[in-house]
Scaffold this motif. Structure first.
Motif, PDB file in Angstrom:
ATOM      1  N   ALA A   1      33.767  30.586  37.044  1.00  9.16           N
ATOM      2  CA  ALA A   1      32.402  31.043  37.320  1.00  9.16           C
ATOM      3  C   ALA A   1      32.066  32.235  36.428  1.00  9.16           C
ATOM      4  CB  ALA A   1      32.257  31.443  38.787  1.00  9.16           C
ATOM      5  N   VAL A   2      30.817  32.270  35.941  1.00  2.56           N
ATOM      6  CA  VAL A   2      30.351  33.429  35.191  1.00  2.56           C
ATOM      7  C   VAL A   2      30.094  34.542  36.201  1.00  2.56           C
ATOM      8  CG1 VAL A   2      28.540  34.362  33.715  1.00  2.56           C
ATOM      9  CG2 VAL A   2      29.311  32.003  33.390  1.00  2.56           C
ATOM     10  N   LEU A   3      30.760  35.661  36.016  1.00  3.52           N
ATOM     11  CA  LEU A   3      30.635  36.774  36.952  1.00  3.52           C
ATOM     12  C   LEU A   3      29.564  37.772  36.530  1.00  3.52           C
ATOM     13  CD1 LEU A   3      34.422  37.471  37.630  1.00  3.52           C
ATOM     14  CD2 LEU A   3      32.831  36.069  38.974  1.00  3.52           C
ATOM     15  N   MET A   4      29.540  38.078  35.243  1.00  2.00           N
ATOM     16  CA  MET A   4      28.608  39.099  34.768  1.00  2.00           C
ATOM     17  C   MET A   4      28.526  39.064  33.249  1.00  2.00           C
ATOM     18  SD  MET A   4      31.047  42.462  35.368  1.00  2.00           S
ATOM     19  CE  MET A   4      30.067  43.593  34.404  1.00  2.00           C
ATOM     20  N   VAL A   5      27.513  39.744  32.735  1.00  2.00           N
ATOM     21  CA  VAL A   5      27.369  39.980  31.305  1.00  2.00           C
ATOM     22  C   VAL A   5      27.192  41.484  31.135  1.00  2.00           C
ATOM     23  CG1 VAL A   5      25.945  39.604  29.257  1.00  2.00           C
ATOM     24  CG2 VAL A   5      26.350  37.723  30.859  1.00  2.00           C
ATOM     25  N   ALA A   6      27.938  42.043  30.198  1.00  2.00           N
ATOM     26  CA  ALA A   6      27.847  43.479  29.926  1.00  2.00           C
ATOM     27  C   ALA A   6      28.018  43.688  28.421  1.00  2.00           C
ATOM     28  CB  ALA A   6      28.919  44.220  30.715  1.00  2.00           C
ATOM     29  N   TRP A   7      28.155  44.933  27.999  1.00  2.00           N
ATOM     30  CA  TRP A   7      28.259  45.245  26.580  1.00  2.00           C
ATOM     31  C   TRP A   7      29.477  46.114  26.329  1.00  2.00           C
ATOM     32  CZ3 TRP A   7      24.166  44.483  29.497  1.00  2.00           C
ATOM     33  CH2 TRP A   7      23.249  43.519  29.058  1.00  2.00           C
ATOM     34  N   MET A   8      30.132  45.870  25.200  1.00  2.00           N
ATOM     35  CA  MET A   8      31.264  46.685  24.783  1.00  2.00           C
ATOM     36  C   MET A   8      30.974  47.313  23.432  1.00  2.00           C
ATOM     37  SD  MET A   8      34.870  44.850  25.619  1.00  2.00           S
ATOM     38  CE  MET A   8      35.310  44.350  27.281  1.00  2.00           C
ATOM     39  N   ASN A   9      31.390  48.577  23.312  1.00  2.00           N
ATOM     40  CA  ASN A   9      31.446  49.205  22.001  1.00  2.00           C
ATOM     41  C   ASN A   9      32.920  49.226  21.606  1.00  2.00           C
ATOM     42  OD1 ASN A   9      32.577  51.315  23.479  1.00  2.00           O
ATOM     43  ND2 ASN A   9      30.939  52.768  23.036  1.00  2.00           N
ATOM     44  N   GLU A  10      33.240  49.789  20.465  1.00  2.65           N
ATOM     45  CA  GLU A  10      34.623  49.748  20.003  1.00  2.65           C
ATOM     46  C   GLU A  10      35.569  50.493  20.947  1.00  2.65           C
ATOM     47  OE1 GLU A  10      37.050  49.752  15.835  1.00  2.65           O
ATOM     48  OE2 GLU A  10      34.982  50.466  15.859  1.00  2.65           O
ATOM     49  N   GLU A  11      35.104  51.613  21.502  1.00  2.61           N
ATOM     50  CA  GLU A  11      35.958  52.390  22.409  1.00  2.61           C
ATOM     51  C   GLU A  11      36.243  51.631  23.703  1.00  2.61           C
ATOM     52  OE1 GLU A  11      36.342  56.888  24.306  1.00  2.61           O
ATOM     53  OE2 GLU A  11      34.456  56.283  23.352  1.00  2.61           O
ATOM     54  N   SER A  12      35.231  51.018  24.290  1.00  2.00           N
ATOM     55  CA  SER A  12      35.462  50.268  25.535  1.00  2.00           C
ATOM     56  C   SER A  12      36.336  49.044  25.279  1.00  2.00           C
ATOM     57  CB  SER A  12      34.144  49.878  26.209  1.00  2.00           C
ATOM     58  OG  SER A  12      33.364  49.048  25.386  1.00  2.00           O
ATOM     59  N   TYR A  13      36.187  48.445  24.103  1.00  2.00           N
ATOM     60  CA  TYR A  13      37.036  47.315  23.724  1.00  2.00           C
ATOM     61  C   TYR A  13      38.503  47.752  23.654  1.00  2.00           C
ATOM     62  CZ  TYR A  13      39.022  43.642  20.730  1.00  2.00           C
ATOM     63  OH  TYR A  13      39.811  42.647  20.206  1.00  2.00           O
ATOM     64  N   GLN A  14      38.754  48.868  22.996  1.00  2.00           N
ATOM     65  CA  GLN A  14      40.125  49.377  22.876  1.00  2.00           C
ATOM     66  C   GLN A  14      40.699  49.757  24.241  1.00  2.00           C
ATOM     67  OE1 GLN A  14      42.087  49.219  20.264  1.00  2.00           O
ATOM     68  NE2 GLN A  14      40.443  48.368  19.016  1.00  2.00           N
ATOM     69  N   LEU A  15      39.898  50.367  25.103  1.00  2.00           N
ATOM     70  CA  LEU A  15      40.350  50.716  26.459  1.00  2.00           C
ATOM     71  C   LEU A  15      40.674  49.465  27.269  1.00  2.00           C
ATOM     72  CD1 LEU A  15      37.914  53.646  27.255  1.00  2.00           C
ATOM     73  CD2 LEU A  15      40.421  53.795  27.144  1.00  2.00           C
ATOM     74  N   THR A  16      39.881  48.413  27.068  1.00  2.00           N
ATOM     75  CA  THR A  16      40.135  47.145  27.757  1.00  2.00           C
ATOM     76  C   THR A  16      41.463  46.558  27.295  1.00  2.00           C
ATOM     77  OG1 THR A  16      37.780  46.700  28.072  1.00  2.00           O
ATOM     78  CG2 THR A  16      39.257  44.800  28.140  1.00  2.00           C
ATOM     79  N   LEU A  17      41.705  46.569  25.989  1.00  2.00           N
ATOM     80  CA  LEU A  17      42.979  46.064  25.461  1.00  2.00           C
ATOM     81  C   LEU A  17      44.162  46.863  26.008  1.00  2.00           C
ATOM     82  CD1 LEU A  17      42.182  45.419  21.685  1.00  2.00           C
ATOM     83  CD2 LEU A  17      42.476  43.710  23.492  1.00  2.00           C
ATOM     84  N   LYS A  18      44.019  48.167  26.017  1.00  2.00           N
ATOM     85  CA  LYS A  18      45.115  49.057  26.436  1.00  2.00           C
ATOM     86  C   LYS A  18      45.409  48.948  27.932  1.00  2.00           C
ATOM     87  CE  LYS A  18      46.558  53.864  26.380  1.00  2.00           C
ATOM     88  NZ  LYS A  18      46.201  55.238  25.997  1.00  2.00           N
ATOM     89  N   SER A  19      44.361  48.947  28.752  1.00  2.00           N
ATOM     90  CA  SER A  19      44.533  48.980  30.213  1.00  2.00           C
ATOM     91  C   SER A  19      44.627  47.603  30.850  1.00  2.00           C
ATOM     92  CB  SER A  19      43.370  49.737  30.857  1.00  2.00           C
ATOM     93  OG  SER A  19      42.157  49.007  30.725  1.00  2.00           O
ATOM     94  N   ARG A  20      44.168  46.574  30.123  1.00  2.00           N
ATOM     95  CA  ARG A  20      44.078  45.205  30.654  1.00  2.00           C
ATOM     96  C   ARG A  20      43.133  45.118  31.854  1.00  2.00           C
ATOM     97  NH1 ARG A  20      46.195  44.073  26.174  1.00  2.00           N
ATOM     98  NH2 ARG A  20      48.121  42.934  25.974  1.00  2.00           N
ATOM     99  N   GLN A  21      42.190  46.069  31.903  1.00  2.00           N
ATOM    100  CA  GLN A  21      41.084  46.040  32.859  1.00  2.00           C
ATOM    101  C   GLN A  21      39.806  46.212  32.060  1.00  2.00           C
ATOM    102  OE1 GLN A  21      41.467  48.797  36.097  1.00  2.00           O
ATOM    103  NE2 GLN A  21      43.184  47.686  36.990  1.00  2.00           N
ATOM    104  N   THR A  22      38.687  45.706  32.598  1.00  2.00           N
ATOM    105  CA  THR A  22      37.445  45.744  31.842  1.00  2.00           C
ATOM    106  C   THR A  22      36.829  47.141  31.794  1.00  2.00           C
ATOM    107  OG1 THR A  22      36.248  44.963  33.798  1.00  2.00           O
ATOM    108  CG2 THR A  22      36.823  43.317  32.141  1.00  2.00           C
ATOM    109  N   TRP A  23      36.429  47.500  30.588  1.00  3.87           N
ATOM    110  CA  TRP A  23      35.664  48.709  30.297  1.00  3.87           C
ATOM    111  C   TRP A  23      34.442  48.267  29.502  1.00  3.87           C
ATOM    112  CZ3 TRP A  23      36.747  54.008  31.067  1.00  3.87           C
ATOM    113  CH2 TRP A  23      37.978  54.277  31.700  1.00  3.87           C
TER     114      TRP A  23
END
Length: 112
Positions: free
Chosen positions: A21-43
């Motif tokens: 199921a599609v839960l949501m749509v949001a936006w990532m910048n480079e910093e939030s992308y890197q935080l997502t990779l590092k933490s394995r949680q969405t930023w």
């Protein structure tokens, strides 16, 4: 493969890994992308608040990232997650619950 942030914020579609199921749509910048990779949680980058946003920081409804896939232009990201509660700030599991009546072109809250 890496996202192309030269085009601006990445449109990010978040789906439930299990139900698809599609839960949501949001936006990532480079910093939030890197935080997502590092933490394995969405930023994400909050366009309205103009700041980084860790999904679930206030509600506790975090999203554990299982897989991330870029589109062919590297400017849209599909993120598969295991949600820890509703994705929507309204309490709905998905942000997509306002059905549009195709015959009238009107929204009907809560249908679907």
């Amino acid at each position: 493969m890496k996202p192309d942030f030269k085009k601006g914020l990445l449109t990010t579609v978040v789906i439930d890994s299990k139900t698809r199921a599609v839960l949501m749509v949001a936006w990532m910048n480079e910093e939030s992308y890197q935080l997502t990779l590092k933490s394995r949680q969405t930023w994400f980058w909050s366009r309205s608040r103009q700041k980084l946003w860790h999904k679930g920081e206030e509600s506790g409804h975090t999203q554990q990232v299982n897989k991330m896939t870029l589109d062919c232009d590297q400017d849209t990201l599909l993120v598969e997650v295991t949600p820890n509660g509703p994705a929507c700030h309204t309490g709905h599991m998905s942000c997509f619950f306002n059905q549009v009546d195709l015959d009238k072109g009107e929204e009907h809250a809560g249908l679907g």
